[in-house]
Design a protein around this motif. Structure first.
Motif, mmCIF file in Angstrom:
data_model
loop_
_atom_site.group_PDB
_atom_site.id
_atom_site.type_symbol
_atom_site.label_atom_id
_atom_site.label_comp_id
_atom_site.label_asym_id
_atom_site.label_seq_id
_atom_site.Cartn_x
_atom_site.Cartn_y
_atom_site.Cartn_z
ATOM 1 N N ALA A 1 18.515 84.390 102.468
ATOM 2 C CA ALA A 1 17.284 84.558 103.263
ATOM 3 C C ALA A 1 17.561 84.927 104.714
ATOM 4 O O ALA A 1 16.748 84.657 105.598
ATOM 5 C CB ALA A 1 16.426 83.291 103.190
ATOM 6 N N LEU A 2 18.704 85.543 104.964
ATOM 7 C CA LEU A 2 18.991 86.048 106.308
ATOM 8 C C LEU A 2 18.433 87.453 106.489
ATOM 9 O O LEU A 2 18.260 87.912 107.627
ATOM 10 C CB LEU A 2 20.498 86.049 106.558
ATOM 11 N N LEU B 1 17.896 87.452 113.553
ATOM 12 C CA LEU B 1 17.575 86.434 112.571
ATOM 13 C C LEU B 1 16.239 85.779 112.925
ATOM 14 O O LEU B 1 15.698 85.988 114.018
ATOM 15 C CB LEU B 1 18.678 85.378 112.521
ATOM 16 N N ALA B 2 15.743 84.960 112.018
ATOM 17 C CA ALA B 2 14.436 84.334 112.239
ATOM 18 C C ALA B 2 14.430 83.447 113.476
ATOM 19 O O ALA B 2 13.402 83.306 114.156
ATOM 20 C CB ALA B 2 14.039 83.521 111.000
ATOM 21 N N LEU C 1 22.117 89.048 114.248
ATOM 22 C CA LEU C 1 22.858 89.085 112.986
ATOM 23 C C LEU C 1 24.176 89.784 113.295
ATOM 24 O O LEU C 1 24.336 90.987 113.101
ATOM 25 C CB LEU C 1 22.067 89.823 111.909
ATOM 26 N N ASP C 2 25.133 89.008 113.804
ATOM 27 C CA ASP C 2 26.390 89.598 114.269
ATOM 28 C C ASP C 2 27.452 89.572 113.178
ATOM 29 O O ASP C 2 27.240 89.057 112.071
ATOM 30 C CB ASP C 2 26.879 88.888 115.533
#
Length: 609
Positions: free
Chosen positions: A24-25, A76-77, A82-83
Motif C-alpha cells: 500500500a505504498l 507517500l501518504a 518514496l526514495d
C-alpha cells in the motif's frame, strides 16, 4: 547464510512495483503511471550518468528498479518521499535479504581493498562491509538480491561464507568512489611524493570536481584532499581536523558537536596533504613553524560554502583545522534557530529598535555566530548600512560591510569600531567585547543612535550584565543603552528515524527540578529517545538546534543595574518579568520530543546553581 533467489532476471521494475502496491505504498493508478513513464525516466537517468561516466562504464550501467522508481519523485501518504532507501527496504523484506543503510564511518578500507578491485565493485554493484571472524562470514552490500552468480564468485574467490546485505545502489556506488578513490590517491601519493606535487594556480573561488571527475585524474594529493572535502560536506561536518601522529596522520570530522575518526594517511603524505590545503587557503606553504590563518571558498550542490583554515605546529608536524561555514546553516530564520514563543517576541522587539546594545552570550560552540548572522540577514536592507567588525570574518556576505581585525597592523576591535562610527553606520556588529575600550566604544555607539550587536563569553544572561560592570563600564551607561541579552546553547535533536516514546523515571524527573507546588506529586512525563540507527550512527541524535534564555532590560532591571546588584538578583528580577531559564527552555524542548533527557542535562547542568 541467507540464500538469495537464483533468478537474476526476476529483479525487474514490475516485480518491485507489485511489492509496493502490495504494501500500500503505491496505488494501482500510480503503478500504471510509473510503467508509462519508465522508458523516458530510464533514458533520462542514463543521460545524466552519461555526463559523468566514461563510455565503457556508461555502456555497462544498469538502472536498478529502486533507482528508477525513486527518480519519479512520488510522495507517500505521510508526506515522505518514496526514495531509494524506502523501496530497497521493501524489496529486502520480500526477498528475505537483510537491509542496511551503509554507515561510511564504519567501512574498513583495508578489508574493501583486499577483497576485490574497484572495477569489480563497480561492475557488480557490491561492497564488502564487515568480516565476522568467528564464523568466517563476509557481509557484502549488494544492489541486486537475485544475483546468485555474484555470491558464488565471491565465495570461491575469498574462501568465506558470504552474507548478502541489500543496500541502495546510489549508496553503494558513492561509497565505492569514496573508499577506493581516497585509498588509491593516498597510496599513489606516498609512492611518488619525492617527485613533488603540482599544486597549480588557484583562484579565489575554488571549484571542486565531482567524484567521477576526481577519479579520472592522476593528481594524487589533490584528489585525496578533494575526497575529504566532499566527504565532509556529505556528512554535515562542521570541522575537519588533520592531525599528524608519530607514524601516520589522522583525519577527524566534528559532526553535531562530536568528533569522529574518519581516515588515516601515511606520515610521508601529511606535509603534501597540508600544503595542498594551505595552497587552497592562500597561505604560505613554506612557513611551518608559525600558526597561520586562511580561507577557502567553494561550492557544493549548487551553493557556496566557506571554510576557515587554521594551522598550528604540534609535536609531529603541522596540524590543520578546517572550519566549514554553510550559508544554509549560518543564515536561518529565527524560528529555525529555535527561537519561538515569548523568547522570539522579545528578541524581535530588541532588533526592531533603532539604537541600543544587544548581547549574545554563551561558551565557544554554542551557536552565537549563527544567531548574529541570521539576525543581520533579517535586518539588512538597502535602506540601512550594516557594518561588522570580526576577528576573523566568518562568512563573507554581499549585504554587509565586513571589516577584519588586524592586530599586527594596529587595527584592534576598539580601533576599528572608532573608525566605523565615522562611516555612517545604522547597525554595527562587534565580534566580541573583550576589554574595557571595546566595551566603552560599543556603549558610546549605542548612545549615539546606533544599534549595536555583540557577544560575550559568559554562561547566562545575568552574568553578562555583571561582566560589563567588571570590565569597568559605568552602571548608568549600561542601563541607558542595554536593550537585552540572549544566552544560548546547542542541543542535539532526537533522530526522527529511530526515535521512540519513553517515560522518564522518578529519579530523572527529580533531576530536572521541575517547579512544583508544596505537596504536589511529580508529573508522569513521556519524552522521545533515539534507539540508535545508521542514520544517526547509533547515537539516537541527529542535527542540532538552539535553546535560549532571553533577558529584556525592563525598568526593574535598570533599577538593579544602577545599584550594581549582583547577578543572582538580576536573574530573579528577570524571572519575575517572564524570562525562562536555559534549563526551562530545554525542558520544554524535551516535552515537545525535540531533544533527549540526556542532552538537557548535558547542556544545562553546568548552568544550574
Amino acid at each position: 547464510m541467507a540464500t538469495a533467489p537464483a533468478r537474476r532476471e526476476a529483479y525487474t521494475t514490475a516485480f518491485v512495483l507489485d511489492l509496493l502496491v502490495k504494501e500500500a505504498l503505491l496505488t494501482p493508478e500510480q503503478r500504471r503511471q510509473i510503467e508509462v513513464r519508465e522508458p523516458a525516466m530510464r533514458a533520462r537517468i542514463l543521460k545524466e550518468k552519461g555526463g559523468s561516466l566514461d563510455e565503457r562504464r556508461r555502456a555497462a550501467y544498469e538502472v536498478a528498479p529502486p533507482e528508477l522508481i525513486a527518480a519519479m519523485g512520488l510522495k507517500l501518504a505521510d508526506g515522505r518521499d518514496l526514495d531509494e532507501d524506502t523501496v530497497t527496504e521493501v524489496v529486502a523484506r520480500a526477498t528475505k535479504v537483510p537491509y542496511r543503510k551503509i554507515d561510511p564511518l564504519k567501512l574498513d578500507p583495508g578489508l574493501i581493498n583486499a577483497t576485490f578491485s574497484r572495477p569489480f565493485a563497480r561492475r557488480h554493484n557490491a561492497l564488502p562491509l564487515e568480516l565476522v571472524a568467528a564464523t568466517n562470514t563476509l557481509h557484502v552490500a549488494v544492489g541486486n538480491p537475485f544475483d546468485r552468480e555474484l555470491l558464488e564468485t565471491l565465495r570461491a574467490q575469498t574462501g568465506r561464507e558470504i552474507q548478502p546485505v541489500l543496500c541502495a545502489k546510489s549508496d553503494i556506488q558513492r561509497h565505492i568512489t569514496d573508499v577506493y578513490g581516497f585509498g588509491k590517491s593516498v597510496v599513489a601519493a606516498a609512492k611518488d611524493i619525492s617527485a613533488g606535487v603540482d599544486l597549480g594556480n588557484l583562484e579565489q573561488l575554488v571549484k571542486l570536481r565531482s567524484a567521477e571527475e576526481i577519479e579520472a585524474t592522476d593528481k594524487h594529493v589533490v584528489n585525496a584532499v578533494e575526497y575529504v572535502l566532499h566527504f565532509a560536506f556529505e556528512q554535515r561536518a562542521s570541522d575537519i581536523h588533520i592531525e599528524p601522529k608519530r607514524d601516520e596522520s589522522l583525519i577527524r570530522f566534528r559532526i553535531d558537536g562530536i568528533l569522529h575518526n574518519i581516515k588515516t594517511i601515511p606520515a610521508v603524505v601529511h606535509p603534501a596533504f597540508t600544503s595542498r590545503v594551505k595552497m587552497l587557503a592562500r597561505m604560505d606553504i613554506a612557513e611551518r613553524r608559525k600558526p597561520q590563518d586562511g580561507r577557502i571558498k567553494t561550492s557544493y550542490l549548487g551553493r557556496e560554502v566557506e571554510m576557515r583554515v587554521s594551522t598550528l605546529p604540534v609535536a609531529f608536524g603541522e596540524k590543520v583545522v578546517v572550519r566549514i561555514f554553510d550559508p544554509d546553516v549560518l543564515l536561518q530564520d529565527l524560528a529555525q534557530l529555535g527561537l519561538d514563543g515569548a523568547e522570539r517576541e522579545r528578541y524581535e522587539r530588541f532588533i526592531a529598535r533603532s539604537h541600543g546594545l544587544i548581547l549574545v552570550t554563551g561558551p565557544t560552540g554554542s551557536g552565537k555566530t549563527t544567531t548574529l548572522y541570521s539576525t543581520l540577514r533579517l535586518v539588512a536592507s538597502p535602506e540601512v548600512n550594516v557594518v561588522t567588525i570580526e576577528d576573523p570574518i566568518e562568512l563573507v556576505s554581499p549585504d554587509l560591510n565586513q571589516v577584519a581585525v588586524q592586530a599586527k597592523a594596529g587595527l584592534g576591535m576598539a580601533q576599528v569600531l572608532r573608525t566605523v562610527l565615522r562611516q555612517d553606520p545604522d547597525i554595527v556588529m562587534v565580534g566580541e567585547i573583550r576589554d574595557l575600550e571595546t566595551a566603552e566604544n560599543a556603549v558610546q555607539a549605542a548612545l549615539t543612535g546606533h544599534l549595536v550587536l555583540s557577544t560575550l563569553h559568559t554562561n547566562d544572561t545575568a552574568t553578562s550584565v555583571t561582566r560589563l560592570l567588571d570590565l569597568g563600564v559605568a552602571p548608568y551607561l549600561i542601563s541607558s543603552t542595554l536593550v537585552g541579552v540572549v544566552a544560548q546553547r546547542l542541543v542535539r535533536q532526537v533522530c526522527q528515524k529511530c526515535g521512540v516514546d519513553v517515560k522518564l523515571t522518578p529519579d530523572e524527573i527529580a533531576t530536572l527540578e521541575l517547579p512544583l507546588r508544596p505537596g504536589e506529586a511529580p508529573p508522569s512525563l513521556t519524552v522521545r529517545r533515539g534507539e540508535g540507527c545508521v542514520t544517526c550512527r547509533g547515537t539516537g541524535l541527529w542535527g542540532r538546534m538552539g535553546i535560549f534564555e532571553v533577558l529584556e532590560v525592563t525598568d526593574r532591571i535598570r533599577a538593579l543595574l544602577n545599584s550594581r546588584a549582583p547577578a543572582i538578583e538580576l536573574a530573579k528580577a528577570a524571572r519575575l518579568d517572564g524570562m525562562a531559564t536555559l534549563r526551562e527552555t530545554a525542558v520544554r524542548r524535551l516535552a515537545e520530543g525535540v531533544t533527549s533527557f540526556e542532552e538537557v542535562i548535558r547542556v544545562t547542568a553546568a548552568d544550574e546553581t
